[in-house]
Design a protein around this motif. Structure first.
Motif, PDB file in Angstrom:
ATOM      1  N   CYS A 430       0.916  -1.205   0.050  1.00  0.00           N
ATOM      2  CA  CYS A 430       0.048   0.013   0.118  1.00  0.00           C
ATOM      3  C   CYS A 430       0.899   1.125   0.042  1.00  0.00           C
ATOM      4  N   ILE A 431       1.975   1.327   0.713  1.00  0.00           N
ATOM      5  CA  ILE A 431       3.014   2.225   0.549  1.00  0.00           C
ATOM      6  C   ILE A 431       4.068   1.491  -0.069  1.00  0.00           C
ATOM      7  N   ASP A 432       4.697   2.355  -1.486  1.00  0.00           N
ATOM      8  CA  ASP A 432       5.576   1.536  -2.285  1.00  0.00           C
ATOM      9  C   ASP A 432       6.689   0.933  -1.381  1.00  0.00           C
ATOM     10  N   LEU A 433       7.116  -0.114  -1.944  1.00  0.00           N
ATOM     11  CA  LEU A 433       8.169  -0.882  -1.430  1.00  0.00           C
ATOM     12  C   LEU A 433       8.943  -1.594  -2.137  1.00  0.00           C
ATOM     13  N   VAL A 434       9.981  -2.391  -1.695  1.00  0.00           N
ATOM     14  CA  VAL A 434      11.028  -3.126  -2.575  1.00  0.00           C
ATOM     15  C   VAL A 434      10.316  -4.353  -3.076  1.00  0.00           C
ATOM     16  N   SER A 435      10.498  -4.739  -4.366  1.00  0.00           N
ATOM     17  CA  SER A 435       9.727  -6.033  -5.001  1.00  0.00           C
ATOM     18  C   SER A 435      10.465  -7.120  -4.327  1.00  0.00           C
ATOM     19  N   ALA A 436       9.680  -8.054  -3.866  1.00  0.00           N
ATOM     20  CA  ALA A 436      10.372  -9.171  -3.438  1.00  0.00           C
ATOM     21  C   ALA A 436      11.254 -10.064  -4.546  1.00  0.00           C
ATOM     22  N   GLY A 437      10.632 -10.349  -5.560  1.00  0.00           N
ATOM     23  CA  GLY A 437      11.088 -11.004  -6.710  1.00  0.00           C
ATOM     24  C   GLY A 437      12.119 -10.273  -7.239  1.00  0.00           C
ATOM     25  N   THR A 438      12.015  -9.058  -7.683  1.00  0.00           N
ATOM     26  CA  THR A 438      13.252  -8.324  -8.271  1.00  0.00           C
ATOM     27  C   THR A 438      14.229  -7.597  -7.721  1.00  0.00           C
ATOM     28  N   GLY A 439      13.697  -7.097  -6.266  1.00  0.00           N
ATOM     29  CA  GLY A 439      14.323  -6.260  -5.550  1.00  0.00           C
ATOM     30  C   GLY A 439      14.159  -4.892  -6.094  1.00  0.00           C
ATOM     31  N   GLN A 440      13.318  -4.415  -7.092  1.00  0.00           N
ATOM     32  CA  GLN A 440      13.318  -3.199  -7.541  1.00  0.00           C
ATOM     33  C   GLN A 440      12.328  -2.400  -6.809  1.00  0.00           C
ATOM     34  N   MET A 441      12.585  -0.951  -6.931  1.00  0.00           N
ATOM     35  CA  MET A 441      11.654  -0.204  -6.408  1.00  0.00           C
ATOM     36  C   MET A 441      10.539   0.364  -7.365  1.00  0.00           C
ATOM     37  N   ALA A 442      11.093   0.091  -8.839  1.00  0.00           N
ATOM     38  CA  ALA A 442      10.714   0.466 -10.117  1.00  0.00           C
ATOM     39  C   ALA A 442       9.050  -0.394 -10.148  1.00  0.00           C
ATOM     40  N   LYS A 443       9.005  -1.446  -9.562  1.00  0.00           N
ATOM     41  CA  LYS A 443       7.929  -2.280  -9.690  1.00  0.00           C
ATOM     42  C   LYS A 443       6.968  -1.789  -8.434  1.00  0.00           C
ATOM     43  N   ARG A 444       6.083  -0.973  -8.661  1.00  0.00           N
ATOM     44  CA  ARG A 444       5.477  -0.519  -7.362  1.00  0.00           C
ATOM     45  C   ARG A 444       3.747  -0.899  -7.359  1.00  0.00           C
ATOM     46  N   TYR A 445       3.554  -0.945  -6.205  1.00  0.00           N
ATOM     47  CA  TYR A 445       2.212  -1.673  -6.061  1.00  0.00           C
ATOM     48  C   TYR A 445       1.191  -0.458  -5.170  1.00  0.00           C
ATOM     49  N   GLY A 446       2.078   0.690  -4.645  1.00  0.00           N
ATOM     50  CA  GLY A 446       1.255   1.226  -3.566  1.00  0.00           C
ATOM     51  C   GLY A 446       0.137   2.411  -4.089  1.00  0.00           C
ATOM     52  N   PHE A 447      -0.401   2.951  -2.983  1.00  0.00           N
ATOM     53  CA  PHE A 447      -1.489   3.972  -2.907  1.00  0.00           C
ATOM     54  C   PHE A 447      -0.779   5.249  -2.790  1.00  0.00           C
ATOM     55  N   VAL A 448       0.422   5.164  -2.118  1.00  0.00           N
ATOM     56  CA  VAL A 448       1.280   6.197  -1.752  1.00  0.00           C
ATOM     57  C   VAL A 448       2.681   6.010  -2.365  1.00  0.00           C
ATOM     58  N   TYR A 449       2.978   7.029  -3.353  1.00  0.00           N
ATOM     59  CA  TYR A 449       4.499   6.627  -3.851  1.00  0.00           C
ATOM     60  C   TYR A 449       5.434   7.076  -3.090  1.00  0.00           C
ATOM     61  N   VAL A 450       6.635   6.495  -3.114  1.00  0.00           N
ATOM     62  CA  VAL A 450       7.725   6.606  -2.260  1.00  0.00           C
ATOM     63  C   VAL A 450       8.732   7.295  -3.146  1.00  0.00           C
ATOM     64  N   ASP A 451       9.386   8.516  -3.010  1.00  0.00           N
ATOM     65  CA  ASP A 451      10.437   8.808  -3.741  1.00  0.00           C
ATOM     66  C   ASP A 451      11.737   8.327  -3.571  1.00  0.00           C
ATOM     67  N   ARG A 452      12.120   7.154  -4.093  1.00  0.00           N
ATOM     68  CA  ARG A 452      13.320   6.359  -4.071  1.00  0.00           C
ATOM     69  C   ARG A 452      13.316   5.302  -5.488  1.00  0.00           C
ATOM     70  N   ASN A 453      14.534   5.445  -5.988  1.00  0.00           N
ATOM     71  CA  ASN A 453      14.602   4.679  -7.298  1.00  0.00           C
ATOM     72  C   ASN A 453      15.785   3.465  -7.050  1.00  0.00           C
ATOM     73  N   ASP A 454      15.890   2.583  -8.162  1.00  0.00           N
ATOM     74  CA  ASP A 454      16.918   1.716  -7.945  1.00  0.00           C
ATOM     75  C   ASP A 454      18.206   2.191  -8.164  1.00  0.00           C
ATOM     76  N   GLN A 455      18.339   3.449  -8.327  1.00  0.00           N
ATOM     77  CA  GLN A 455      20.147   3.908  -8.223  1.00  0.00           C
ATOM     78  C   GLN A 455      20.013   4.582  -7.136  1.00  0.00           C
ATOM     79  N   GLN A 456      19.225   4.300  -6.063  1.00  0.00           N
ATOM     80  CA  GLN A 456      19.335   4.847  -4.561  1.00  0.00           C
ATOM     81  C   GLN A 456      19.366   6.220  -4.620  1.00  0.00           C
ATOM     82  N   ARG A 457      18.544   6.859  -5.507  1.00  0.00           N
ATOM     83  CA  ARG A 457      18.258   8.284  -5.363  1.00  0.00           C
ATOM     84  C   ARG A 457      16.967   8.411  -4.989  1.00  0.00           C
ATOM     85  N   GLY A 458      16.587   9.763  -4.488  1.00  0.00           N
ATOM     86  CA  GLY A 458      15.226   9.919  -3.775  1.00  0.00           C
ATOM     87  C   GLY A 458      15.607  10.125  -2.239  1.00  0.00           C
TER      88      GLY A 458
END
Ligand code: BG6
Length: 482
Positions: A430-458
């Motif tokens: 519900c709050i964007d988090l790390v994907s278990a399968g791929t470890g990405q932040m880019a694969k988002r599920y949330g109702f709430v966006y979290v400013d963080r990307n896979d380059q560890q920026r945000g």
């Protein structure tokens, strides 16, 4: 539709500690197996490393930094109108090594503050005791769940939770997706089983030796779960304990009876095997045939079967994202994505990560489960992993997510109408988090966006998405206004 969602229906969302908390080594927390898993992508699998490597990215170490944002996050869940929140506790925050004599008070305090705030908001927590992680020390010293002594460490941890949060938590799930140990050796890391340095996280081609380990570890988890159910009931008669199964709805690819048989066997092992043990309190009849076919010999002790029988769960919970197909034709098998086993279903659409969208599959699964077990059911994970774009004026117009969830809520509504005793729905991440399968932040599920990307920026800033306001209205109308 003839019936509304039942009064008191549990509406919420779900997260897991290692995917959202970060602060992996803060305030006395020990490393967990999840902390040893690298980032990855759909094409490049996550890897388990036996030691931490200085130049390697481990997504759980910071994740969405819920550890420092939890007040704000709970406030957002409250604003959406949640009356439940499924979350997990990091075992190694409470027992840093797993086999410690005494718990880590800072870890206990952290979750207490969260549960107290939930209570103040009228949010009923649903707590997963073990979500894909085990204190890493237990892997090093005991080979994780392969060792029967880990049952006692887990029960010590459970007892600590049940006593400390007696007045704050009433819903417990013993193991997240316990059947993952059958479906692929991705369960290996979560269960703390020994893995070669550099092994990929998911690998559906398991050797006989690995399979033997998985079933032995699973037997220990079944016993631990059954003991935990009894312990929870003894400590507080109001405790309700559920199993949590990765709902693996699958269809025969064709009406060829050979495909139908292959599918039936996949449904048996992927879904009913664990469900039967945890809900009915006994191994199913087809376990014998399966064990013989795969040369599995379980080491059991006198009294194990009685323990399973005495520790049946109170409700059945499961995750559901997509469905699979099964075929006896080896040239068609395993062609649809990293966590999907089976051929592509020509009637369904697939996401960038190879997951199909199939709301009808959810209705079918709900009916099958309820018909088989006849106990209350909860959908504790569901959702669409997708890339989100933030517009220049800070909006996230995730209509694709709304469309996915709308269809799935319609499906659960239909299942309730069919007569299924469905008591709650907590979409995943519900709050964007790390994907278990791929470890990405880019694969988002949330109702709430979290400013963080896979380059560890945000900077971890939280932004409600369009789906946030949509879901609030769904909850306010008790599912009537989709
Ligand atoms: C479930 C897990 O299998 O699926 C979650 O319980 C996981 O931990 C979720 O995050 C979605 O999978 P993924 O790979 O997209 O994160």
């Amino acid at each position: 539709m003839t019936k509304a969602f039942p009064k008191g229906f549990l509406w919420g969302g779900a997260t897991a500690a290692n995917q959202i908390e970060g602060a992996w080594n803060v305030d006395g927390k020990g490393p967990s197996t999840a902390d040893m898993v690298t980032g990855g992508t759909f094409e490049r699998p996550r890897r388990f490393t036996a030691e931490l490597q200085s130049d390697t990215y481990y997504p759980s170490h910071q994740a969405s930094d819920f550890y420092h944002h939890w007040r704000e996050d709970l406030k957002l869940l409250h604003e959406m109108g949640y009356n439940t929140y499924r979350m997990s506790i990091a075992w190694s925050r409470i027992y840093p090594h797993g086999d410690d004599e005494a718990p880590n008070q800072a870890g206990l305090d952290f979750y207490r503050k969260i549960f107290e705030q939930c209570q103040a908001y009228g949010i009923e927590p649903i707590v997963t005791i073990s979500h894909y992680e085990t204190p890493y020390y237990l892997t090093k010293k005991y080979h994780g769940w392969l060792d029967r002594r880990v049952i006692d460490f887990y029960l010590r941890y459970c007892k600590t939770l049940f006593l400390n949060y007696k007045d704050l938590v009433h819903y417990w799930l013993t193991f997240n997706e316990i059947n993952i140990l059958i479906m692929m050796n991705g369960g290996y890391v979560g269960a703390g089983l020994p893995l070669e340095d550099g092994s990929p996280l998911f690998n559906s081609r398991v050797t006989d030796a690995q399979r033997q380990n998985c079933f032995q570890a699973l037997h220990h988890q079944f016993l631990a779960s059954a003991e935990a159910v009894q312990l929870a009931h003894r400590i507080n008669a109001d405790n309700w304990v559920g199993c949590m199964i990765a709902g693996s709805q699958s269809y025969p690819l064709t009406p060829n009876p050979a495909d139908v048989l292959v599918n039936q066997r996949a449904m048996e092992m992927n879904n009913w095997f664990c469900g039967d043990v945890q809900v009915r309190g006994a191994y199913p009849y087809f376990a014998k045939r399966y064990f013989e076919d795969h040369h599995i010999r379980l080491h059991t002790e006198r009294g194990d079967l009685a323990t399973l029988k005495a520790g049946k769960v109170d409700f059945y919970s499961f995750s559901y994202y997509s469905s699979n197909t099964r075929t006896a034709d080896p040239t068609e098998a395993e062609s649809a994505g990293n966590m999907t086993v089976g051929a592509k279903n020509p009637y369904l659409k697939y996401s960038e990560w190879g997951w199909s969208t199939d709301p009808t599959g959810l209705r079918i699964y709900l009916n099958e489960v309820y018909g088989r077990y006849g106990i209350p059911v909860m959908v504790v994970e569901n959702g669409l992993g997708a890339r989100d774009e933030v517009t220049v004026d800070g909006r996230i117009n995730d209509d694709y997510r709304i469309a996915y969830l709308k269809e799935h809520i319609e499906a659960i509504h239909a299942a309730i109408d069919d007569g299924v005793d469905l008591i709650g729905y907590t979409p995943w991440g519900c709050i964007d988090l790390v994907s278990a399968g791929t470890g990405q932040m880019a694969k988002r599920y949330g109702f709430v966006y979290v400013d963080r990307n896979d380059q560890q920026r945000g900077n971890f800033r939280r932004l409600p998405k369009k789906s946030f306001y949509w879901y609030r209205q769904v909850i306010q109308s008790n599912g009537a206004d989709l």
